[in-house]
Design an enzyme around this catalytic site. Structure first.
Site, PDB file in Angstrom:
ATOM      1  N   VAL A 269       0.862  -1.181   0.000  1.00  0.00           N
ATOM      2  CA  VAL A 269       0.000   0.000   0.000  1.00  0.00           C
ATOM      3  C   VAL A 269       0.899   1.232   0.000  1.00  0.00           C
ATOM      4  O   VAL A 269       1.741   1.406   0.881  1.00  0.00           O
ATOM      5  CB  VAL A 269      -0.943   0.002   1.213  1.00  0.00           C
ATOM      6  CG1 VAL A 269      -1.703   1.327   1.299  1.00  0.00           C
ATOM      7  CG2 VAL A 269      -1.925  -1.169   1.120  1.00  0.00           C
ATOM      8  N   HIS A 549      10.281  -6.250  19.370  1.00  0.00           N
ATOM      9  CA  HIS A 549       8.989  -5.931  19.965  1.00  0.00           C
ATOM     10  C   HIS A 549       8.735  -4.425  19.905  1.00  0.00           C
ATOM     11  O   HIS A 549       8.398  -3.804  20.914  1.00  0.00           O
ATOM     12  CB  HIS A 549       8.945  -6.376  21.436  1.00  0.00           C
ATOM     13  CG  HIS A 549       8.895  -7.848  21.647  1.00  0.00           C
ATOM     14  ND1 HIS A 549       9.062  -8.430  22.889  1.00  0.00           N
ATOM     15  CD2 HIS A 549       8.690  -8.876  20.781  1.00  0.00           C
ATOM     16  CE1 HIS A 549       8.963  -9.743  22.780  1.00  0.00           C
ATOM     17  NE2 HIS A 549       8.740 -10.040  21.516  1.00  0.00           N
ATOM     18  N   HIS A 592       5.735 -11.221  26.202  1.00  0.00           N
ATOM     19  CA  HIS A 592       5.780 -11.300  24.755  1.00  0.00           C
ATOM     20  C   HIS A 592       4.457 -10.714  24.250  1.00  0.00           C
ATOM     21  O   HIS A 592       3.429 -10.811  24.916  1.00  0.00           O
ATOM     22  CB  HIS A 592       5.942 -12.748  24.305  1.00  0.00           C
ATOM     23  CG  HIS A 592       7.293 -13.321  24.647  1.00  0.00           C
ATOM     24  ND1 HIS A 592       8.246 -13.595  23.700  1.00  0.00           N
ATOM     25  CD2 HIS A 592       7.849 -13.635  25.839  1.00  0.00           C
ATOM     26  CE1 HIS A 592       9.335 -14.068  24.291  1.00  0.00           C
ATOM     27  NE2 HIS A 592       9.111 -14.103  25.595  1.00  0.00           N
TER      28      HIS A 592
END
Length: 612
Positions: A269, A549, A592
């Site tokens: 995109v 993360h 996590h």
């Protein structure tokens, strides 16, 4: 009639008109039949959150959904579906390999399912206080939207199909608290057939308790992860431990049944398309182009959205999509000849990423008795890693909040805003005693023979970074400045955590399996207290890695705090654009991320359904 309905009607895209069968459905890499077509919802990104939202929205056969994913459909690639092959996908075409400062990279899944298709699968949740904090960062009028532990637990359970441990797994140390898990959701979580049965994981758990005071608990998903335990992974135990990614969970079971959902792979995109420049901006669709390992397409295609555009491209790609679409800091967009439609300066700011370092020792020749994945994880808090120095360190932290906020102001909304956020974060650390570091024990055939190895990472960094596009070319990677260790306390946490880990390695029963430390070994001399900060710091700076993360770059917060989206996950000053991925998390979790992000996406789907 709403503003969106009025504008879309003028364009011949009435939100109330009957839904027609979409030209193609299932998964395709060809834009044929998609170019120029109209869908109720367009989802940018077919990763963890994107496929979850699409899966839930497309449950209504009267609703049409398009997902556009930059990566390919690799569900039949062993590097994806085989959890035992974890790390094999890293550094390949399945990985974005985002470059950051000092020549480092952040791994991120560039494949259907995103990071859920290439990560380690660890299945944990943060502390109750960390989810409850989200509502305190919103407008008072938004506090009842339900961004808290109770509602998030509902949605995390909704996503989950948890299998309690078998008798054999219980004998190896696996435990669970069934009431906190879901049993009928799409995402499977379980302990593996190949669960390690040697002495090393139970020894690590016992030594972590003996050396640091962290308690042994039965389940890291119950809202109090300040403990050490065995951890399940996102696998389908009844399907030979096949990885349960968002693609396997939400797409695979229905892709041949739902003619109202199409997923276009290998297309990027390039921007969101708007009705006009009047605020609030109304999105009418997206522009996209072919994107393969060898081709960046020059042709631009258009797809139309009747209702909403949902950005789920991940914490490092989502801000780039918004900036390319004219939503971001005018001082960044202007020099790139991108017209600023919303001067929302915090798009791409508030980036938070965790760092990790390894400690390892040679083993005595203990049996492995299994193939993995690894399960044992310890989550000590501030007081457990700083020990006798805790009181003095806590006082130093309290005194430093304003200084830290001022030092990070350019990567947030303001020093005042960050001070408010940091005071809440310090409360999580000192009052609620959320875990500060993760100690992830690693064993088995993927580690050197008979080696004891633990990866440690800081969980709640105060350093803030940013993501900024450097060109109007959507194929060019953005500049990602993580700003590692810019707040010195982040380094202090790493040092204290590694000192604590050394004590664990030297404490029975784990010490009985060790013949001496090999990493870092003599590179960081042990002074009897785990090594000095003066010795640890240069070693860490040379050897640390990113945990992969990243969060925070389109944070769900009040605008005066630097938020990009509100409690409905709508981008400020837009009428029908939402963000649903890790970028909306305002602060790191002591966990996590996967289990929580499934909950976020499940909740987002319900918010969207209610709004229509």
């Amino acid at each position: 009639m709403t503003l969106i309905s009025t504008l879309l009607l003028a364009l011949g895209l009435s939100a109330s008109q009957p839904v027609k069968a979409i030209p193609v459905s299932g998964v395709t890499s060809s834009p044929e039949g998609i170019e120029g077509s109209t869908y109720d919802y367009i989802v940018i990104g077919g990763g963890l959150a994107g496929l979850t939202v699409a899966g839930r929205l497309s449950e209504d056969p009267a609703v049409s959904v398009l997902v556009v994913e930059a990566g390919a459909d690799d569900r039949d690639n062993p590097a994806v579906f085989d959890i035992y092959e974890f790390t094999v996908a890293e550094g390949t075409a399945l990985d974005w390999q985002y470059p950051v400062e000092d020549g480092r990279i952040i791994n991120s899944g560039k494949t259907l399912g995103g990071c859920s298709s290439i990560n380690g699968g660890s299945w944990t949740r943060g502390s109750v206080a960390q989810y409850d904090l989200w509502s305190t960062l919103l407008e008072d009028s938004e506090a009842d939207v339900g961004w808290n532990w109770d509602r998030m637990l509902h949605y995390m359970r909704k996503s989950e199909n948890f299998m309690p441990p078998t008798a054999d797994q219980l004998a190896k140390g696996a435990e669970s608290i069934p009431v906190v898990h879901g049993s009928s959701g799409p995402v499977h979580a379980a302990f593996s057939h190949g669960m390690y049965g040697g002495p090393q994981q139970p020894a690590f758990i016992a030594s972590a308790t003996n050396a640091s005071g962290v308690v042994h608990c039965p389940d890291l998903s119950a809202g109090n992860p300040n403990c050490v335990s065995m951890n399940p992974v996102s696998i389908n135990y009844n399907d030979n431990d096949r990885r349960s990614s968002s693609a396997e969970a939400y797409l695979t079971p229905v892709e041949k049944k739902r003619t109202n959902w199409v997923t276009l792979t290998q297309h990027l995109v390039t921007k969101i398309v708007w009705v006009d420049t009047k605020l609030p901006l109304v999105a009418t669709g997206i522009e996209f182009a072919t994107y393969t390992n060898t081709t960046n397409g020059t042709t631009r295609f258009i797809a139309h959205a009747r209702k909403e555009v949902i950005v789920a491209a991940g914490a490092l790609r989502t801000p780039a999509v918004l900036q390319l679409s004219g939503v971001g800091d005018a001082d960044i967009l202007g020099p790139l000849n991108i017209t600023t439609l919303i001067d929302l300066k915090t798009v791409g700011r508030n980036l938070q990423e965790q760092t990790n370092t390894v400690v390892a020792a040679g083993g005595t020749g203990f049996p492995v008795n299994g193939t993995g994945p690894n399960n044992a994880i310890a989550y000590p808090n501030f007081f457990q890693i700083f020990g006798n120095a805790s009181d003095a360190k806590a006082a130093e932290v309290e005194r430093s909040i304003g200084t830290w906020a001022a030092s990070q102001a350019e990567n947030g909304h303001s020093a005042e805003a960050l001070e408010t956020i940091f005071r809440k974060q310090v409360g999580i650390v000192l009052k609620d005693r959320a875990p500060m570091v993760e100690m992830f024990y690693v064993t088995g055939p993927d580690v050197a023979s008979n080696q004891i190895l633990t990866v440690l990472w800081q969980l709640l960094p105060f350093s803030r970074g940013r993501v900024e596009i450097v060109s109007a070319d959507p194929f060019e990677y953005p500049n990602i400045h993580v700003n590692y260790f810019n707040v010195s306390f982040d380094m202090d946490v790493m040092v204290a955590g590694l000192q604590t880990l050394r004590r664990i390695f030297k404490t029975p029963p784990l010490s009985n399996l060790s013949i001496g430390e090999t990493v870092p070994g003599a590179a960081v001399p042990d002074d009897g207290k785990g090594g000095t900060a003066a010795d640890w710091q240069p070693y860490i700076l040379q050897n640390f890695g990113s945990v992969a993360h990243p969060i925070g770059t389109a944070a769900m917060m009040r605008r005066d705090l630097g938020g990009v989206v509100d409690a409905q996950l709508k981008v400020y000053d837009t009428a029908n654009v939402r963000v649903v991925d890790a970028s909306i998390l305002p602060m790191q979790l002591s966990a996590h991320l996967s289990a929580s992000l499934y909950g976020v996406a499940e909740k987002a789907a319900d918010l969207i359904k209610v709004a229509q």
